[in-house]
Design a protein around this motif. Structure first.
Motif, PDB file in Angstrom:
ATOM      1  N   VAL A  45       0.836  -1.204   0.000  1.00 52.04           N
ATOM      2  CA  VAL A  45       0.000   0.000   0.000  1.00 52.04           C
ATOM      3  C   VAL A  45       0.870   1.253   0.000  1.00 52.04           C
ATOM      4  O   VAL A  45       0.598   2.214  -0.736  1.00 52.04           O
ATOM      5  N   ARG A  46       1.944   1.248   0.815  1.00 53.66           N
ATOM      6  CA  ARG A  46       2.844   2.410   0.850  1.00 53.66           C
ATOM      7  C   ARG A  46       3.496   2.655  -0.505  1.00 53.66           C
ATOM      8  O   ARG A  46       3.771   3.789  -0.870  1.00 53.66           O
ATOM      9  N   THR A  47       3.753   1.608  -1.255  1.00 55.07           N
ATOM     10  CA  THR A  47       4.374   1.752  -2.568  1.00 55.07           C
ATOM     11  C   THR A  47       3.339   2.049  -3.643  1.00 55.07           C
ATOM     12  O   THR A  47       3.652   2.697  -4.644  1.00 55.07           O
ATOM     13  N   MET A  48       2.109   1.601  -3.445  1.00 53.71           N
ATOM     14  CA  MET A  48       1.063   1.820  -4.426  1.00 53.71           C
ATOM     15  C   MET A  48       0.673   3.294  -4.519  1.00 53.71           C
ATOM     16  O   MET A  48       0.385   3.790  -5.616  1.00 53.71           O
ATOM     17  N   ILE A  49       0.696   4.011  -3.420  1.00 52.44           N
ATOM     18  CA  ILE A  49       0.309   5.422  -3.425  1.00 52.44           C
ATOM     19  C   ILE A  49       1.236   6.235  -4.336  1.00 52.44           C
ATOM     20  O   ILE A  49       0.751   6.952  -5.212  1.00 52.44           O
ATOM     21  N   PRO A  50       2.568   6.132  -4.186  1.00 49.70           N
ATOM     22  CA  PRO A  50       3.429   6.830  -5.150  1.00 49.70           C
ATOM     23  C   PRO A  50       3.224   6.350  -6.590  1.00 49.70           C
ATOM     24  O   PRO A  50       3.346   7.132  -7.533  1.00 49.70           O
ATOM     25  N   GLY A  51       2.887   5.076  -6.767  1.00 44.16           N
ATOM     26  CA  GLY A  51       2.622   4.557  -8.103  1.00 44.16           C
ATOM     27  C   GLY A  51       1.400   5.196  -8.740  1.00 44.16           C
ATOM     28  O   GLY A  51       1.394   5.508  -9.936  1.00 44.16           O
ATOM     29  N   ILE A  52       0.371   5.413  -7.942  1.00 40.14           N
ATOM     30  CA  ILE A  52      -0.844   6.071  -8.451  1.00 40.14           C
ATOM     31  C   ILE A  52      -0.537   7.528  -8.800  1.00 40.14           C
ATOM     32  O   ILE A  52      -0.980   8.034  -9.839  1.00 40.14           O
ATOM     33  N   ILE A  53       0.226   8.190  -7.943  1.00 42.85           N
ATOM     34  CA  ILE A  53       0.614   9.576  -8.220  1.00 42.85           C
ATOM     35  C   ILE A  53       1.420   9.640  -9.519  1.00 42.85           C
ATOM     36  O   ILE A  53       1.188  10.502 -10.370  1.00 42.85           O
TER      37      ILE A  53
ATOM     38  N   ALA B 227       7.454  11.152  -4.623  1.00 38.46           N
ATOM     39  CA  ALA B 227       6.329  10.673  -3.824  1.00 38.46           C
ATOM     40  C   ALA B 227       6.795   9.648  -2.783  1.00 38.46           C
ATOM     41  O   ALA B 227       6.285   9.625  -1.660  1.00 38.46           O
ATOM     42  N   CYS B 228       7.767   8.817  -3.133  1.00 38.43           N
ATOM     43  CA  CYS B 228       8.315   7.855  -2.160  1.00 38.43           C
ATOM     44  C   CYS B 228       8.968   8.586  -0.995  1.00 38.43           C
ATOM     45  O   CYS B 228       8.836   8.171   0.165  1.00 38.43           O
ATOM     46  N   LEU B 229       9.663   9.674  -1.281  1.00 40.30           N
ATOM     47  CA  LEU B 229      10.273  10.458  -0.205  1.00 40.30           C
ATOM     48  C   LEU B 229       9.211  11.141   0.648  1.00 40.30           C
ATOM     49  O   LEU B 229       9.303  11.158   1.878  1.00 40.30           O
ATOM     50  N   ILE B 230       8.202  11.693   0.014  1.00 39.73           N
ATOM     51  CA  ILE B 230       7.130  12.384   0.751  1.00 39.73           C
ATOM     52  C   ILE B 230       6.371  11.406   1.648  1.00 39.73           C
ATOM     53  O   ILE B 230       6.068  11.721   2.802  1.00 39.73           O
ATOM     54  N   PHE B 231       6.067  10.224   1.139  1.00 38.49           N
ATOM     55  CA  PHE B 231       5.285   9.251   1.907  1.00 38.49           C
ATOM     56  C   PHE B 231       6.167   8.321   2.743  1.00 38.49           C
ATOM     57  O   PHE B 231       5.679   7.356   3.328  1.00 38.49           O
ATOM     58  N   ASP B 232       7.451   8.615   2.799  1.00 37.48           N
ATOM     59  CA  ASP B 232       8.389   7.913   3.677  1.00 37.48           C
ATOM     60  C   ASP B 232       8.360   6.392   3.452  1.00 37.48           C
ATOM     61  O   ASP B 232       8.190   5.620   4.393  1.00 37.48           O
ATOM     62  N   VAL B 233       8.536   5.992   2.197  1.00 39.54           N
ATOM     63  CA  VAL B 233       8.557   4.572   1.855  1.00 39.54           C
ATOM     64  C   VAL B 233       9.931   4.018   2.223  1.00 39.54           C
ATOM     65  O   VAL B 233      10.929   4.338   1.585  1.00 39.54           O
ATOM     66  N   LYS B 234       9.966   3.180   3.262  1.00 41.25           N
ATOM     67  CA  LYS B 234      11.261   2.721   3.765  1.00 41.25           C
ATOM     68  C   LYS B 234      11.962   1.789   2.782  1.00 41.25           C
ATOM     69  O   LYS B 234      13.186   1.727   2.753  1.00 41.25           O
ATOM     70  N   GLU B 235      11.211   1.078   1.957  1.00 46.75           N
ATOM     71  CA  GLU B 235      11.833   0.231   0.943  1.00 46.75           C
ATOM     72  C   GLU B 235      12.598   1.082  -0.070  1.00 46.75           C
ATOM     73  O   GLU B 235      13.662   0.695  -0.549  1.00 46.75           O
ATOM     74  N   PHE B 236      12.063   2.243  -0.387  1.00 49.30           N
ATOM     75  CA  PHE B 236      12.749   3.150  -1.305  1.00 49.30           C
ATOM     76  C   PHE B 236      14.037   3.676  -0.669  1.00 49.30           C
ATOM     77  O   PHE B 236      15.063   3.771  -1.339  1.00 49.30           O
ATOM     78  N   LYS B 237      13.969   3.985   0.623  1.00 45.79           N
ATOM     79  CA  LYS B 237      15.174   4.451   1.316  1.00 45.79           C
ATOM     80  C   LYS B 237      16.249   3.367   1.308  1.00 45.79           C
ATOM     81  O   LYS B 237      17.429   3.654   1.119  1.00 45.79           O
ATOM     82  N   GLY B 238      15.850   2.104   1.490  1.00 44.08           N
ATOM     83  CA  GLY B 238      16.793   0.998   1.416  1.00 44.08           C
ATOM     84  C   GLY B 238      17.395   0.869   0.026  1.00 44.08           C
ATOM     85  O   GLY B 238      18.589   0.602  -0.124  1.00 44.08           O
ATOM     86  N   PHE B 239      16.587   1.096  -0.993  1.00 39.36           N
ATOM     87  CA  PHE B 239      17.067   1.061  -2.376  1.00 39.36           C
ATOM     88  C   PHE B 239      18.094   2.164  -2.620  1.00 39.36           C
ATOM     89  O   PHE B 239      19.147   1.921  -3.222  1.00 39.36           O
TER      90      PHE B 239
ATOM     91  N   ILE C  58      22.022   1.741  -3.679  1.00 37.49           N
ATOM     92  CA  ILE C  58      22.610   2.376  -4.865  1.00 37.49           C
ATOM     93  C   ILE C  58      23.830   3.210  -4.469  1.00 37.49           C
ATOM     94  O   ILE C  58      24.873   3.138  -5.132  1.00 37.49           O
ATOM     95  N   LEU C  59      23.703   3.991  -3.399  1.00 40.57           N
ATOM     96  CA  LEU C  59      24.820   4.843  -2.972  1.00 40.57           C
ATOM     97  C   LEU C  59      26.008   4.012  -2.494  1.00 40.57           C
ATOM     98  O   LEU C  59      27.156   4.396  -2.700  1.00 40.57           O
ATOM     99  N   ARG C  60      25.758   2.888  -1.883  1.00 36.94           N
ATOM    100  CA  ARG C  60      26.811   2.011  -1.395  1.00 36.94           C
ATOM    101  C   ARG C  60      27.569   1.382  -2.562  1.00 36.94           C
ATOM    102  O   ARG C  60      28.767   1.153  -2.486  1.00 36.94           O
TER     103      ARG C  60
END
Length: 105
Positions: A43-51, A85-97, A101-103
């Motif tokens: 659900v947390r990932t679906m919201i940015p997807g809809i946006i 949208a992932c940053l705004i909705f604080d999607v932790k899976e995106f932060k892990g991604f 990438i940075l690592r």
């Protein structure tokens, strides 16, 4: 009768059925798998997807560039809108991604 739309509808439907069947069988075999956490993540990932989808539909209708340029602009705008949208909705899976990438770089 549905042609490509039928294929576009059948593919995600079959994928959902496959996932749910395998999830059920695996849960039956090894026990609880954190279904609520998976659903919450979905659900947390679906919201940015809809946006992103709304931005892409609007942008694709509003722009009138050459086809290849329009595709490039729409793809980049889709990525930017999804990431924002992932940053705004604080999607932790995106932060892990992002950390992954940075690592790697």
């Amino acid at each position: 009768p549905m042609k490509l739309r039928g294929l576009a509808l059948a593919t995600p439907s079959a994928t959902r059925f496959n996932f749910l069947s395998l999830f059920y069988l695996l849960r039956k075999k090894i026990g609880p798998l954190g279904g609520r956490a998976i659903l919450a993540s979905f659900v947390r990932t679906m919201i940015p997807g809809i946006i992103m989808a709304i931005v892409l539909l609007w942008l694709n209708a509003a722009l009138h560039f050459r086809p290849i340029l329009q595709i490039i602009v729409v793809i980049l705008a889709g990525m930017a809108s999804f990431f924002t949208a992932c940053l705004i909705f604080d999607v932790k899976e995106f932060k892990g991604f992002v950390k992954w990438i940075l690592r790697r770089s």
